[in-house]
Design a protein around this motif. Structure first.
Motif, PDB file in Angstrom:
ATOM      1  N   ALA A 176       1.169  -1.465   0.149  1.00 60.93           N
ATOM      2  CA  ALA A 176       0.070   0.117   0.214  1.00 60.93           C
ATOM      3  C   ALA A 176       0.747   1.459   0.240  1.00 60.93           C
ATOM      4  N   LEU A 177       1.731   1.039   0.525  1.00 56.43           N
ATOM      5  CA  LEU A 177       2.682   2.245   1.119  1.00 56.43           C
ATOM      6  C   LEU A 177       4.026   2.537  -0.177  1.00 56.43           C
ATOM      7  N   SER A 178       4.105   1.674  -0.645  1.00 54.86           N
ATOM      8  CA  SER A 178       4.989   1.508  -2.522  1.00 54.86           C
ATOM      9  C   SER A 178       3.631   2.424  -3.576  1.00 54.86           C
ATOM     10  N   ALA A 179       2.544   1.729  -3.439  1.00 53.07           N
ATOM     11  CA  ALA A 179       1.124   2.316  -4.161  1.00 53.07           C
ATOM     12  C   ALA A 179       0.587   3.865  -4.354  1.00 53.07           C
ATOM     13  N   ALA A 180       0.677   4.195  -2.938  1.00 55.61           N
ATOM     14  CA  ALA A 180       0.757   5.107  -2.207  1.00 55.61           C
ATOM     15  C   ALA A 180       2.260   6.431  -3.001  1.00 55.61           C
ATOM     16  N   LEU A 181       2.817   6.398  -2.290  1.00 53.78           N
ATOM     17  CA  LEU A 181       4.417   6.770  -3.000  1.00 53.78           C
ATOM     18  C   LEU A 181       4.501   6.804  -4.867  1.00 53.78           C
ATOM     19  N   ALA A 182       3.974   5.764  -5.087  1.00 54.42           N
ATOM     20  CA  ALA A 182       3.908   5.549  -6.329  1.00 54.42           C
ATOM     21  C   ALA A 182       2.937   7.118  -7.093  1.00 54.42           C
ATOM     22  N   GLN A 183       1.603   6.798  -6.615  1.00 56.40           N
ATOM     23  CA  GLN A 183       1.598   8.253  -7.154  1.00 56.40           C
ATOM     24  C   GLN A 183       1.648   9.329  -6.765  1.00 56.40           C
ATOM     25  N   GLU A 184       2.063   9.554  -5.500  1.00 60.79           N
ATOM     26  CA  GLU A 184       2.612  10.732  -5.325  1.00 60.79           C
ATOM     27  C   GLU A 184       3.331  11.592  -6.280  1.00 60.79           C
ATOM     28  N   LEU A 185       4.373  10.729  -6.659  1.00 60.39           N
ATOM     29  CA  LEU A 185       5.760  10.812  -7.580  1.00 60.39           C
ATOM     30  C   LEU A 185       5.575  11.420  -8.791  1.00 60.39           C
ATOM     31  N   HIS A 186       3.651  10.422  -9.436  1.00 59.92           N
ATOM     32  CA  HIS A 186       3.716  10.175 -10.690  1.00 59.92           C
ATOM     33  C   HIS A 186       3.924   8.692 -11.905  1.00 59.92           C
ATOM     34  N   LEU A 187       4.712   8.235 -10.864  1.00 60.66           N
ATOM     35  CA  LEU A 187       5.745   6.858 -11.173  1.00 60.66           C
ATOM     36  C   LEU A 187       4.151   5.142 -11.281  1.00 60.66           C
ATOM     37  N   ALA A 188       5.075   4.650 -11.874  1.00 62.84           N
ATOM     38  CA  ALA A 188       4.261   3.290 -11.566  1.00 62.84           C
ATOM     39  C   ALA A 188       4.562   2.671 -10.808  1.00 62.84           C
ATOM     40  N   ASP A 189       3.540   1.864 -10.015  1.00 67.17           N
ATOM     41  CA  ASP A 189       3.982   1.021  -8.530  1.00 67.17           C
ATOM     42  C   ASP A 189       4.992  -0.140  -8.916  1.00 67.17           C
ATOM     43  N   ALA A 190       5.594  -0.159  -8.289  1.00 62.93           N
ATOM     44  CA  ALA A 190       6.929  -1.837  -8.434  1.00 62.93           C
ATOM     45  C   ALA A 190       7.385  -2.685  -7.318  1.00 62.93           C
ATOM     46  N   PRO A 191       7.162  -3.397  -7.671  1.00 63.58           N
ATOM     47  CA  PRO A 191       7.852  -5.028  -6.679  1.00 63.58           C
ATOM     48  C   PRO A 191       9.761  -3.463  -6.370  1.00 63.58           C
ATOM     49  N   CYS A 192      10.172  -4.153  -5.086  1.00 68.52           N
ATOM     50  CA  CYS A 192      11.442  -3.154  -5.059  1.00 68.52           C
ATOM     51  C   CYS A 192      12.528  -3.616  -5.673  1.00 68.52           C
ATOM     52  N   TRP A 193      12.847  -3.070  -6.517  1.00 65.44           N
ATOM     53  CA  TRP A 193      13.842  -3.477  -7.822  1.00 65.44           C
ATOM     54  C   TRP A 193      15.493  -2.694  -7.361  1.00 65.44           C
ATOM     55  N   HIS A 194      15.861  -3.157  -5.757  1.00 70.85           N
ATOM     56  CA  HIS A 194      17.192  -3.086  -5.136  1.00 70.85           C
ATOM     57  C   HIS A 194      18.107  -3.181  -5.894  1.00 70.85           C
ATOM     58  N   THR A 195      18.042  -4.712  -6.087  1.00 71.11           N
ATOM     59  CA  THR A 195      18.934  -5.066  -6.964  1.00 71.11           C
ATOM     60  C   THR A 195      18.531  -5.542  -8.064  1.00 71.11           C
ATOM     61  N   ASP A 196      17.513  -5.338  -9.249  1.00 72.18           N
ATOM     62  CA  ASP A 196      17.334  -5.408 -10.426  1.00 72.18           C
ATOM     63  C   ASP A 196      17.931  -4.606 -10.888  1.00 72.18           C
ATOM     64  N   ARG A 197      18.811  -4.312 -11.771  1.00 78.06           N
ATOM     65  CA  ARG A 197      19.233  -2.893 -12.663  1.00 78.06           C
ATOM     66  C   ARG A 197      18.892  -3.084 -13.189  1.00 78.06           C
ATOM     67  N   SER A 198      18.282  -4.355 -14.554  1.00 70.94           N
ATOM     68  CA  SER A 198      18.027  -4.490 -16.247  1.00 70.94           C
ATOM     69  C   SER A 198      17.474  -3.606 -16.334  1.00 70.94           C
ATOM     70  N   ALA A 199      16.340  -2.172 -15.795  1.00 68.75           N
ATOM     71  CA  ALA A 199      15.777  -1.094 -16.334  1.00 68.75           C
ATOM     72  C   ALA A 199      17.380  -0.137 -16.690  1.00 68.75           C
ATOM     73  N   ILE A 200      18.256   0.156 -15.620  1.00 64.28           N
ATOM     74  CA  ILE A 200      19.149   1.374 -16.439  1.00 64.28           C
ATOM     75  C   ILE A 200      19.582   0.715 -16.915  1.00 64.28           C
ATOM     76  N   ILE A 201      20.091  -0.583 -17.440  1.00 67.84           N
ATOM     77  CA  ILE A 201      20.983  -1.827 -17.837  1.00 67.84           C
ATOM     78  C   ILE A 201      20.189  -1.044 -19.391  1.00 67.84           C
ATOM     79  N   ALA A 202      18.840  -1.464 -19.827  1.00 65.36           N
ATOM     80  CA  ALA A 202      18.112  -0.867 -20.764  1.00 65.36           C
ATOM     81  C   ALA A 202      18.224   0.911 -21.241  1.00 65.36           C
ATOM     82  N   LEU A 203      18.268   1.290 -20.312  1.00 64.84           N
ATOM     83  CA  LEU A 203      17.963   3.331 -20.366  1.00 64.84           C
ATOM     84  C   LEU A 203      19.864   3.205 -20.520  1.00 64.84           C
ATOM     85  N   GLY A 204      20.670   2.232 -20.855  1.00 71.13           N
ATOM     86  CA  GLY A 204      21.681   2.818 -21.108  1.00 71.13           C
ATOM     87  C   GLY A 204      21.883   2.243 -22.979  1.00 71.13           C
ATOM     88  N   GLY A 205      21.312   1.674 -22.710  1.00 72.20           N
ATOM     89  CA  GLY A 205      21.243   0.165 -23.932  1.00 72.20           C
ATOM     90  C   GLY A 205      20.705   1.536 -25.202  1.00 72.20           C
TER      91      GLY A 205
END
Length: 440
Positions: free
Chosen positions: A209-238
């Motif tokens: 619930a907190l993740s969803a509320a924070l996502a709404q406040e920041l106008h970002l998509a909600d997601a599970p914690c991605w501390h160790t999943d940096r695949s989106a960062i690699i995709a951005l770099g790519g």
């Protein structure tokens, strides 16, 4: 030179980009961290983790708070990340409500969310510039749809193409990258909240619930914690690397096309020499190539950062802080130069025609062999064309004239018409049109 070329007084005007520098500045990043802390307080109030009146007071206070990056430097050196110093500074200003600041979060939640907010703005800037470059390329390609030039493979003259088709091939990867942006945004622009070890255990059963509320406040998509999943960062770099590489392909072609002995096209203002008055160096194109090469060199750093130890790895994480901003700066600067080059692109059709005619019509050898293959086995057709080229070079005549003299080829076609370079334009135009049809 300088350890920081992108914001250097000396090199910045060549290699840097003022708009991207503002977006990726430490001032903007620090403001994003403060904004994330305010959003987290509001989200905690929404789900009942902290008193709503305290959440409101924290939010109101942080909206008016400015923290100078230099004030966090010593704390960053001590903790390896700026958030502890930031939280301490903000709590001191918030009084009793400060105890509810940063509730259940860890430093990486704040830093990653702040970085994502930066890159949301950065992608908006880059998307606008990619579209600008593509619009200019498409206009130039259409204008030169009937401008003939020699296509070249492995540095050798191959077959006639239109300059419009060559420009379309410059645009082709950018068209795909423009189309890929919505998926990249969806993958990247996600909230980060997981607490100390990524389980959100400090907020009990309120993690989702907190993740969803924070996502709404920041106008970002909600997601599970991605501390160790940096695949989106690699995709951005790519994506950044691919944009830079696409621009470098066009820039390399322009450097060659602008050579003194070729002079088929020119773009940009050109740079003078300190000693040779006749020089007009391809400064903009060269800068794009340098920037693209640097972006490519940095991409492996993101790959290294994507395999952190356990639940958090300060060493791997910091690689992103070093590499990704420079990749963004380099890509923005390359797009800036590319916009200037495409806006000033000029062809020299006379020089293109001269290059195409060199070799006594050798650029039309393939067309001749296929025309003859309608009357004989293709190996024999190719042998006849080789003989005709040898005759053309020996006697200083054109390939059509030589074919009209050779037994086996004479009279099989009106060679002057069949081997007209203009006859090759239809194929170029069909391919050029197909390329831009992919752009929606």
């Amino acid at each position: 030179m300088t350890p920081s070329p992108f914001d250097s007084a000396l090199l910045g005007p060549l290699l840097g980009d003022a708009d991207m520098a503002e977006i990726l500045s430490e001032t903007r990043f620090t403001a994003h961290m403060v904004a994330v802390e305010g959003a987290l307080a509001r989200a905690c109030g929404t789900v009942g983790l902290i008193p709503q009146d305290s959440a409101a007071r924290i939010s109101d206070a942080l909206l008016q708070t400015h923290v100078a990056p230099r004030d966090l430097g010593a704390g960053t050196a001590a903790a390896g990340v700026p958030v502890p110093a930031l939280v301490k500074r903000l709590q001191a200003e918030l009084g009793p409500d400060g105890q509810f600041l940063h509730w259940g979060a860890t430093s990486q939640d704040i830093v990653d969310c702040a970085h994502i907010l930066q890159w949301r703005d950065a992608l908006t800037l880059l998307a606008t510039r990619v579209t600008q470059v593509l619009d200019l390329m498409q206009t130039a390609s259409t204008a030169h749809a009937r401008t003939l030039m020699a296509g070249r493979t492995r540095s050798q003259v191959a077959t006639p193409i239109s300059f419009g088709l060559r420009i379309a091939t410059w645009a082709q990867p950018l068209i795909a990258l423009e189309a890929a942006l919505p998926d990249l945004r969806a993958r990247l622009l996600r909230v980060q909240f997981g607490g100390a070890s990524g389980s959100a255990s400090a907020v009990g059963g309120h993690g989702a619930a907190l993740s969803a509320a924070l996502a709404q406040e920041l106008h970002l998509a909600d997601a599970p914690c991605w501390h160790t999943d940096r695949s989106a960062i690699i995709a951005l770099g790519g994506w950044l690397t691919a944009v830079s590489a696409a621009l470098a392909k066009a820039a390399r072609d322009l450097v060659i096309m602008g050579r003194s002995e070729i002079a088929e096209a020119r773009a940009g203002q050109g740079g003078g020499s300190s000693t040779m008055p006749q020089k007009s160096n391809p400064v903009g194109a060269e800068a794009i190539i340098t920037l693209a090469d640097w972006t490519t060199c940095l991409q492996p750093a993101l790959a290294r950062a994507a395999s952190p130890l356990e639940e958090r790895d300060g060493a791997a994480w910091a690689l992103e802080w070093l590499a990704l901003p420079q990749m963004g700066m380099a890509t923005a600067a390359a797009l800036r130069h590319a916009t200037e080059l495409m806006a000033s692109l000029k062809a020299d059709p006379a020089s293109m025609s001269m290059q195409l005619d060199a070799g006594h019509g050798a650029a039309l050898a393939e067309a001749a062999s296929f025309a003859l293959a309608a009357h004989m086995p293709r190996p024999k057709a190719q042998e006849l064309v080789k003989n005709a080229l040898a005759l053309a070079q020996a006697d200083g005549i054109s390939l059509p004239q030589a074919l009209d003299r050779l037994d086996g080829a004479k009279g099989l076609a009106d060679w002057a018409v069949t081997l007209s370079a203009q006859s090759q334009l239809a194929a170029s135009e069909a391919m050029r049109t197909r390329i831009f049809a992919q752009r929606t």
